[in-house]
Design a protein around this motif. Sequence first.
Motif, PDB file in Angstrom:
ATOM      1  N   GLY A   1      -0.628  -4.329   4.568  1.00  0.00           N
ATOM      2  CA  GLY A   1      -0.359  -3.375   3.860  1.00  0.00           C
ATOM      3  C   GLY A   1       0.433  -2.520   4.929  1.00  0.00           C
ATOM      4  O   GLY A   1       1.557  -3.662   5.293  1.00  0.00           O
ATOM      5  N   LYS A   2       0.612  -1.806   5.455  1.00  0.00           N
ATOM      6  CA  LYS A   2       1.121  -0.280   6.233  1.00  0.00           C
ATOM      7  C   LYS A   2       0.356  -0.349   7.923  1.00  0.00           C
ATOM      8  O   LYS A   2       0.936  -0.215   8.321  1.00  0.00           O
ATOM      9  CB  LYS A   2       1.325   0.397   6.054  1.00  0.00           C
ATOM     10  N   SER A   3      -0.706  -0.816   7.349  1.00  0.00           N
ATOM     11  CA  SER A   3      -1.815  -0.426   8.307  1.00  0.00           C
ATOM     12  C   SER A   3      -2.576  -1.033   9.439  1.00  0.00           C
ATOM     13  O   SER A   3      -3.024  -1.391  10.428  1.00  0.00           O
ATOM     14  CB  SER A   3      -2.460   1.345   8.566  1.00  0.00           C
ATOM     15  N   ILE A   4      -3.269  -2.171   7.629  1.00  0.00           N
ATOM     16  CA  ILE A   4      -4.745  -2.548   7.968  1.00  0.00           C
ATOM     17  C   ILE A   4      -4.115  -3.818   8.731  1.00  0.00           C
ATOM     18  O   ILE A   4      -3.424  -3.887   8.775  1.00  0.00           O
ATOM     19  CB  ILE A   4      -5.440  -2.710   6.735  1.00  0.00           C
ATOM     20  N   GLU A   5      -5.664  -4.059   9.096  1.00  0.00           N
ATOM     21  CA  GLU A   5      -5.874  -5.229   9.937  1.00  0.00           C
ATOM     22  C   GLU A   5      -7.232  -5.869   9.423  1.00  0.00           C
ATOM     23  O   GLU A   5      -8.134  -4.938   9.770  1.00  0.00           O
ATOM     24  CB  GLU A   5      -5.333  -5.301  11.639  1.00  0.00           C
ATOM     25  N   ILE A   6      -7.252  -6.717   8.801  1.00  0.00           N
ATOM     26  CA  ILE A   6      -8.854  -7.720   9.296  1.00  0.00           C
ATOM     27  C   ILE A   6      -9.614  -8.604  10.250  1.00  0.00           C
ATOM     28  O   ILE A   6      -8.377  -9.359   9.908  1.00  0.00           O
ATOM     29  CB  ILE A   6      -8.963  -7.549   7.386  1.00  0.00           C
ATOM     30  N   LEU A   7     -10.104  -8.408  10.914  1.00  0.00           N
ATOM     31  CA  LEU A   7     -10.482  -9.431  11.053  1.00  0.00           C
ATOM     32  C   LEU A   7     -12.149 -10.498  11.184  1.00  0.00           C
ATOM     33  O   LEU A   7     -13.409  -8.949  11.073  1.00  0.00           O
ATOM     34  CB  LEU A   7     -10.202  -9.063  12.613  1.00  0.00           C
TER      35      LEU A   7
END
Lengths: 227, 299
Positions: free
Chosen positions: B116-122
């Motif tokens: 996406g433009k903004s999301i980061e998933i850890l």
Amino acid sequence: MITVDLAQKTVRELNQSLHTENNIETHREWRVENTKGGHNIAVGLDADIKVDIHGHAGYFCAGMNKTAKITVHGNAGQGVAENMMSGVVRVKGDASQAAGATAHGGLLVIEGNAGARCGISMKGVDIVVKGDVGHMSCFMGQSGSLVVCGDAGEALGDSLYEVHIYVKGKVKSLGADCIKKDMRDEHVKELQALLDSAGIEEDVTAFTRYGSARELYTFKVDNASAY
Amino acid sequence: MCGIVGLYLKNDRFENDLGALFEPMLITMTDRGPDSAGFAIYGDDVPDNWVKLTLKDADNTHTWAELEQQISSELGCDVQCTVNVNVAVLKAQSQEDTVRTWLSQHYPSIQVLSAGKSIEILKEVGLPEVIASKFNLSAMKGSHIIGHTRMATESAVTMEGSHPFSTGSDLCLVHNGSLSNHNRLRDKLKRDGISFETENDSEVAAGYLTWRLKQGDSLKEALENALNDLDGFFTFTIGTKDGFAVMRDPIACKPAVLAETEDYVAMASEYQALASLPGIEQAKVWEPEPATFYIWERK
């Protein structure tokens, strides 16, 4: 008065103190601070003591209470005063689901709103809620009274046995076998006494009584569609 | 049982402290979910013609620096790659589909955790405390964050089965509960072009929302439809690029508490996860209603 700071002590230590005979004979008033939503606060008390809980409480606060007067100066999580036997539990804020579940006796006062399934399977407790109650309240309620000064959610009193339900506001829907009933003198007196003991001023004539139609007590094949 | 938590900032006052405020929320929910944990953080947006992906490689056959150079030269675009332990956040001046296709052709072992433009998933298997510390959650900045601590019921304890799930651009979802119609719904969504990485029921809910949004639904409309089409027990917290939503099923047996101040909206399975937030004593605290959703969006 003894003050217990839950930032310093565990809930287990608090409850042990409240169960220890020497403590409760000499100290009748207790204050609990820094609750931070912790579970099982002041559970299983069996003494004529007063406990003031300052802050929000988590699950099962004041569960199994006998004799003690417990006040939550905040909100209470699921199952407040569940299986209470006697005494008084008062919640100054809102209570989550299943308040007073299966409780056999005593008085539970909720000054805010109660969530779903308030008084589920209640067995003799009196519950007075100043605000609203959520859906399926009093489900399978066997004995005792539920007073609601606000509105009640869907399926009030579903599969009800002998609980007396009084609601001042609107009822979204009645559960299976729960019906509207006449307010006779005895009920007006009962309701007034319940409101008095809860310290809540309301016009008793504005309430409607609901109770069991007693059609689902025992299985009848004609009722199969209602299950 | 699982724990879900979310923190959505209504202004920029706490943006530099988002991770630090959120870390204790996640760790407090360890009792509800010690198997795995994860979070999706929104912030550090890329410009319009860029895409941001969170990547993980099970095989570790390359360095992320090599990958950065390779993508840059082969796709002919600017690329920036930031590594956080075993995960990389890749920003590329390109389209999402282009980068995804290139990755699947050249590095099939790489998993795309978010795009996406903004999301980061850890996310990882293990205790929330260990995972938060491993990814240095407390130092992270952003506008909103949602997290999950998992006690597995519907599928195995793996990184893939950990939440949050993301099946669409900047969309993610965490779930407490269990869906009963996920198999049939997954088949239907696959036929409509939504792809799934796992057999997990919660991923189907994320996929469903992606599908509705692709059909042109607003977030509100997508959630209205979800209430009709999803069967089972659920409390969801959902993140989009600019939005944050909480929804409960009609039975509402999975817990949820919301708190709102001038500065933030916070959600948790239990109040105790909110107790460390600034100004919580004065916050409006309430239990979300059954069969109801709540949405906050930045205009």
